[in-house]
Design an enzyme around this catalytic site. Structure first.
Site, PDB file in Angstrom:
ATOM      1  N   HIS A 188      -2.509   4.324  10.973  1.00  0.00           N
ATOM      2  CA  HIS A 188      -1.640   5.481  11.215  1.00  0.00           C
ATOM      3  C   HIS A 188      -2.333   6.441  12.157  1.00  0.00           C
ATOM      4  O   HIS A 188      -3.564   6.427  12.285  1.00  0.00           O
ATOM      5  CB  HIS A 188      -1.273   6.179   9.901  1.00  0.00           C
ATOM      6  CG  HIS A 188      -2.461   6.639   9.120  1.00  0.00           C
ATOM      7  ND1 HIS A 188      -3.180   5.782   8.316  1.00  0.00           N
ATOM      8  CD2 HIS A 188      -3.079   7.840   9.040  1.00  0.00           C
ATOM      9  CE1 HIS A 188      -4.178   6.439   7.755  1.00  0.00           C
ATOM     10  NE2 HIS A 188      -4.150   7.699   8.192  1.00  0.00           N
ATOM     11  N   HIS A 245      -2.447  10.536  13.411  1.00  0.00           N
ATOM     12  CA  HIS A 245      -2.118  11.923  13.099  1.00  0.00           C
ATOM     13  C   HIS A 245      -1.736  12.625  14.402  1.00  0.00           C
ATOM     14  O   HIS A 245      -2.517  12.603  15.361  1.00  0.00           O
ATOM     15  CB  HIS A 245      -3.326  12.648  12.517  1.00  0.00           C
ATOM     16  CG  HIS A 245      -3.882  12.047  11.256  1.00  0.00           C
ATOM     17  ND1 HIS A 245      -3.692  12.623  10.021  1.00  0.00           N
ATOM     18  CD2 HIS A 245      -4.630  10.929  11.041  1.00  0.00           C
ATOM     19  CE1 HIS A 245      -4.308  11.891   9.097  1.00  0.00           C
ATOM     20  NE2 HIS A 245      -4.880  10.861   9.685  1.00  0.00           N
ATOM     21  N   HIS A 247       2.562  -3.684   8.097  1.00  0.00           N
ATOM     22  CA  HIS A 247       1.219  -3.330   7.627  1.00  0.00           C
ATOM     23  C   HIS A 247       0.143  -3.904   8.530  1.00  0.00           C
ATOM     24  O   HIS A 247       0.056  -5.113   8.730  1.00  0.00           O
ATOM     25  CB  HIS A 247       0.983  -3.809   6.188  1.00  0.00           C
ATOM     26  CG  HIS A 247      -0.382  -3.424   5.692  1.00  0.00           C
ATOM     27  ND1 HIS A 247      -0.604  -2.312   4.911  1.00  0.00           N
ATOM     28  CD2 HIS A 247      -1.606  -3.964   5.922  1.00  0.00           C
ATOM     29  CE1 HIS A 247      -1.899  -2.199   4.671  1.00  0.00           C
ATOM     30  NE2 HIS A 247      -2.521  -3.199   5.275  1.00  0.00           N
ATOM     31  N   CYS A 293       0.849  -1.185   0.000  1.00  0.00           N
ATOM     32  CA  CYS A 293       0.000   0.000   0.000  1.00  0.00           C
ATOM     33  C   CYS A 293       0.891   1.244   0.000  1.00  0.00           C
ATOM     34  O   CYS A 293       2.116   1.148   0.085  1.00  0.00           O
ATOM     35  CB  CYS A 293      -0.934  -0.021   1.207  1.00  0.00           C
ATOM     36  SG  CYS A 293      -0.145   0.415   2.763  1.00  0.00           S
ATOM     37  N   ASN A 320      -8.304   7.951  12.286  1.00  0.00           N
ATOM     38  CA  ASN A 320      -9.502   7.694  11.498  1.00  0.00           C
ATOM     39  C   ASN A 320      -9.535   6.202  11.199  1.00  0.00           C
ATOM     40  O   ASN A 320      -8.573   5.668  10.634  1.00  0.00           O
ATOM     41  CB  ASN A 320      -9.467   8.490  10.193  1.00  0.00           C
ATOM     42  CG  ASN A 320      -9.461   9.990  10.433  1.00  0.00           C
ATOM     43  OD1 ASN A 320     -10.114  10.477  11.359  1.00  0.00           O
ATOM     44  ND2 ASN A 320      -8.716  10.726   9.626  1.00  0.00           N
TER      45      ASN A 320
HETATM   46  P1  5GP Z   1      -6.471   9.267   6.720  1.00  0.00           P
HETATM   47  O1  5GP Z   1      -7.412  10.130   5.913  1.00  0.00           O
HETATM   48  O2  5GP Z   1      -6.400   7.874   6.158  1.00  0.00           O
HETATM   49  O3  5GP Z   1      -6.727   9.300   8.191  1.00  0.00           O
HETATM   50  O4  5GP Z   1      -5.049   9.933   6.552  1.00  0.00           O
HETATM   51  C1  5GP Z   1      -4.253   9.786   5.420  1.00  0.00           C
HETATM   52  C2  5GP Z   1      -3.303  10.950   5.410  1.00  0.00           C
HETATM   53  O5  5GP Z   1      -2.239  10.642   4.543  1.00  0.00           O
HETATM   54  C3  5GP Z   1      -3.938  12.262   4.900  1.00  0.00           C
HETATM   55  O6  5GP Z   1      -3.846  13.252   5.925  1.00  0.00           O
HETATM   56  C4  5GP Z   1      -3.102  12.599   3.663  1.00  0.00           C
HETATM   57  O7  5GP Z   1      -2.850  13.982   3.532  1.00  0.00           O
HETATM   58  C5  5GP Z   1      -1.825  11.816   3.896  1.00  0.00           C
HETATM   59  N1  5GP Z   1      -1.155  11.402   2.684  1.00  0.00           N
HETATM   60  C6  5GP Z   1      -1.725  10.821   1.591  1.00  0.00           C
HETATM   61  N2  5GP Z   1      -0.787  10.529   0.669  1.00  0.00           N
HETATM   62  C7  5GP Z   1       0.399  10.931   1.194  1.00  0.00           C
HETATM   63  C8  5GP Z   1       1.753  10.888   0.707  1.00  0.00           C
HETATM   64  O8  5GP Z   1       2.049  10.419  -0.397  1.00  0.00           O
HETATM   65  N3  5GP Z   1       2.708  11.392   1.520  1.00  0.00           N
HETATM   66  C9  5GP Z   1       2.419  11.918   2.741  1.00  0.00           C
HETATM   67  N4  5GP Z   1       3.435  12.399   3.456  1.00  0.00           N
HETATM   68  N5  5GP Z   1       1.167  11.961   3.235  1.00  0.00           N
HETATM   69  C10 5GP Z   1       0.167  11.472   2.475  1.00  0.00           C
HETATM   70 ZN    ZN Z   2       0.712  -0.920   4.187  1.00  0.00          ZN
END
Ligand code: 5GP
Ligand code: ZN
Length: 113
Positions: free
Chosen positions: A99, A101, A44, A2, A86
């Site tokens: 992950h 934040h 993962h 991923c 999330n």
């Molecule tokens: P989620 O929405 O799944 O909680 O968080 C995914 C996070 O990954 C988002 O805040 C988005 O900005 C970040 N993100 C998505 N693609 C990339 C990437 O290629 N590099 C980095 N550094 N962050 C990413």
């Molecule tokens: Zn993964």
């Protein structure tokens, strides 16, 4: 593989904030706060529930907590911060690799709960 597995593997570059053998912490590409760091287990897991289902996943969760502390030190988040996870489609998760934040560098006034 991923997106975050590719970042962990170094196939996609990231702005690293902290790393050890279990976790990678890097700046979010689309920051929602002055400090917005993603804390990612190097193995993962689909989401936080997946992490809870094995001894290994729970060990990684401990590593995540330790890494959050390192990010706070590194970014001088002495007066506070938020941690957001999330989980799943309805939780707004867009990258299906667990992950966390870490958001800071500002005083949050809006309460989510
Ligand atoms: P989620 O929405 O799944 O909680 O968080 C995914 C996070 O990954 C988002 O805040 C988005 O900005 C970040 N993100 C998505 N693609 C990339 C990437 O290629 N590099 C980095 N550094 N962050 C990413
Ligand atoms: Zn993964």
């Amino acid at each position: 593989m991923c997106l975050f597995c590719d970042i962990v593997a170094g196939k996609i570059p990231s702005a690293k904030v902290y790393e050890n053998d279990k976790v990678l912490c890097f700046n979010d590409i689309n920051p929602a706060a002055p400090v917005h760091v993603l804390v990612v287990p190097k193995k993962h897991f689909d989401d936080i529930r997946d992490m809870s289902h094995s001894e290994e996943g729970r060990m990684y969760m401990g590593e995540v907590i330790s890494a959050i502390d390192k990010v706070c030190e590194n970014k001088s988040l002495d007066s506070g911060f938020r941690v957001v996870n999330n989980c799943g489609k309805d939780g707004g998760q867009t990258v299906m690799h667990a992950h966390f934040h870490v958001l800071g560098g500002t005083k949050f006034t809006e309460k989510i709960i």
